[in-house]
Design an enzyme around this catalytic site. Sequence first.
Site, PDB file in Angstrom:
ATOM      1  N   ASP A 181       0.881  -1.162   0.000  1.00 60.68           N
ATOM      2  CA  ASP A 181       0.000   0.000   0.000  1.00 60.68           C
ATOM      3  C   ASP A 181       0.912   1.204   0.000  1.00 60.68           C
ATOM      4  OD1 ASP A 181      -2.772   0.857  -0.086  1.00 60.68           O
ATOM      5  OD2 ASP A 181      -2.220   2.005   1.673  1.00 60.68           O
ATOM      6  N   HIS A 200      10.526   4.354  -2.710  1.00 61.45           N
ATOM      7  CA  HIS A 200       9.861   3.876  -1.497  1.00 61.45           C
ATOM      8  C   HIS A 200       9.624   2.363  -1.574  1.00 61.45           C
ATOM      9  CE1 HIS A 200       7.240   4.917  -4.735  1.00 61.45           C
ATOM     10  NE2 HIS A 200       6.140   4.501  -4.159  1.00 61.45           N
TER      11      HIS A 200
HETATM   12  P1  IMP Z   1      -2.372   1.547  -3.931  1.00 62.31           P
HETATM   13  O1  IMP Z   1      -2.302   0.733  -5.178  1.00 62.31           O
HETATM   14  O2  IMP Z   1      -3.650   1.453  -3.205  1.00 62.31           O
HETATM   15  O3  IMP Z   1      -1.199   1.319  -3.043  1.00 62.31           O
HETATM   16  O4  IMP Z   1      -2.346   3.042  -4.424  1.00 62.31           O
HETATM   17  C1  IMP Z   1      -1.184   3.715  -4.521  1.00 62.31           C
HETATM   18  C2  IMP Z   1      -1.372   4.950  -5.368  1.00 62.31           C
HETATM   19  O5  IMP Z   1      -0.308   5.830  -5.005  1.00 62.31           O
HETATM   20  C3  IMP Z   1      -1.201   4.654  -6.850  1.00 62.31           C
HETATM   21  O6  IMP Z   1      -2.413   4.536  -7.514  1.00 62.31           O
HETATM   22  C4  IMP Z   1      -0.456   5.877  -7.339  1.00 62.31           C
HETATM   23  O7  IMP Z   1      -1.360   6.903  -7.611  1.00 62.31           O
HETATM   24  C5  IMP Z   1       0.364   6.289  -6.126  1.00 62.31           C
HETATM   25  N1  IMP Z   1       1.693   5.657  -6.181  1.00 62.31           N
HETATM   26  C6  IMP Z   1       2.190   4.684  -5.373  1.00 62.31           C
HETATM   27  N2  IMP Z   1       3.448   4.347  -5.722  1.00 62.31           N
HETATM   28  C7  IMP Z   1       3.747   5.115  -6.776  1.00 62.31           C
HETATM   29  C8  IMP Z   1       4.914   5.223  -7.599  1.00 62.31           C
HETATM   30  O8  IMP Z   1       5.928   4.532  -7.459  1.00 62.31           O
HETATM   31  N3  IMP Z   1       4.842   6.147  -8.567  1.00 62.31           N
HETATM   32  C9  IMP Z   1       3.754   6.932  -8.778  1.00 62.31           C
HETATM   33  N4  IMP Z   1       2.644   6.866  -8.079  1.00 62.31           N
HETATM   34  C10 IMP Z   1       2.634   5.962  -7.063  1.00 62.31           C
END
Ligand code: IMP
Length: 196
Positions: free
Chosen positions: A69, A178
């Site tokens: 996440d 990250h």
């Molecule tokens: P998750 O998939 O619920 O963890 O959502 C994370 C959201 O954060 C993604 O849809 C992106 O918008 C943003 N995000 C997370 N990691 C990255 C990255 O490495 N590059 C760009 N956006 C990121």
Amino acid sequence: MKLVLASKNKKKLAEMNEILSQLGVEVCSEAEAGVDVEVEETGTTFEENSLLKAKAVMEASGMPAIADDSGLCVDALGGAPGVYSARYGGPELDDAGRYRLLLENMRGQSPRTAKFVSVITCCFPNGDVLSARGECPGTIAFAPMGEDGFGYDPVFFIPSLKKTFAQLSPQEKNAISHRGKALEAFQDKLEKYLGR
Ligand code: IMP
């Protein structure tokens, strides 16, 4: 060992495999594991949401499942969009719509410092849980730059490299990102867990 990734994001799958393959760990997609799990991300922290996703996919597949996440925390916006990064501005926006909204909300704001955060959680069918966090500091660019990556990559600027995440190769991004850092910390924990 094979882990299922609790995500539909192909780029995340590639980033995870790039790093964990060094440990002889293969990460497969939900589709390859024969599951399709929709998890409501009701948590208010990256830790909570990461655990919710990994646990749901482990329970559905019966295999160890890994979830990331992640999100972008912008200091001048009080840490927003944070855990709401994927949903910033509502469901009708795509990646470009979300980073344009961010640039709009950052107009006239200072400082432009921000960080990407990733929390990786792995749930095993025996109930064991491993978790690791990684952060990458940067700033919000004034305009999008670069074609690679996904999400907010074109507007996340690394001052020491004078490039956005979207201007880095996957290997360059993994080395400082990250997710790269969280995976590195996770790799250490997994090695100890597997007794290697
Ligand atoms: P998750 O998939 O619920 O963890 O959502 C994370 C959201 O954060 C993604 O849809 C992106 O918008 C943003 N995000 C997370 N990691 C990255 C990255 O490495 N590059 C760009 N956006 C990121």
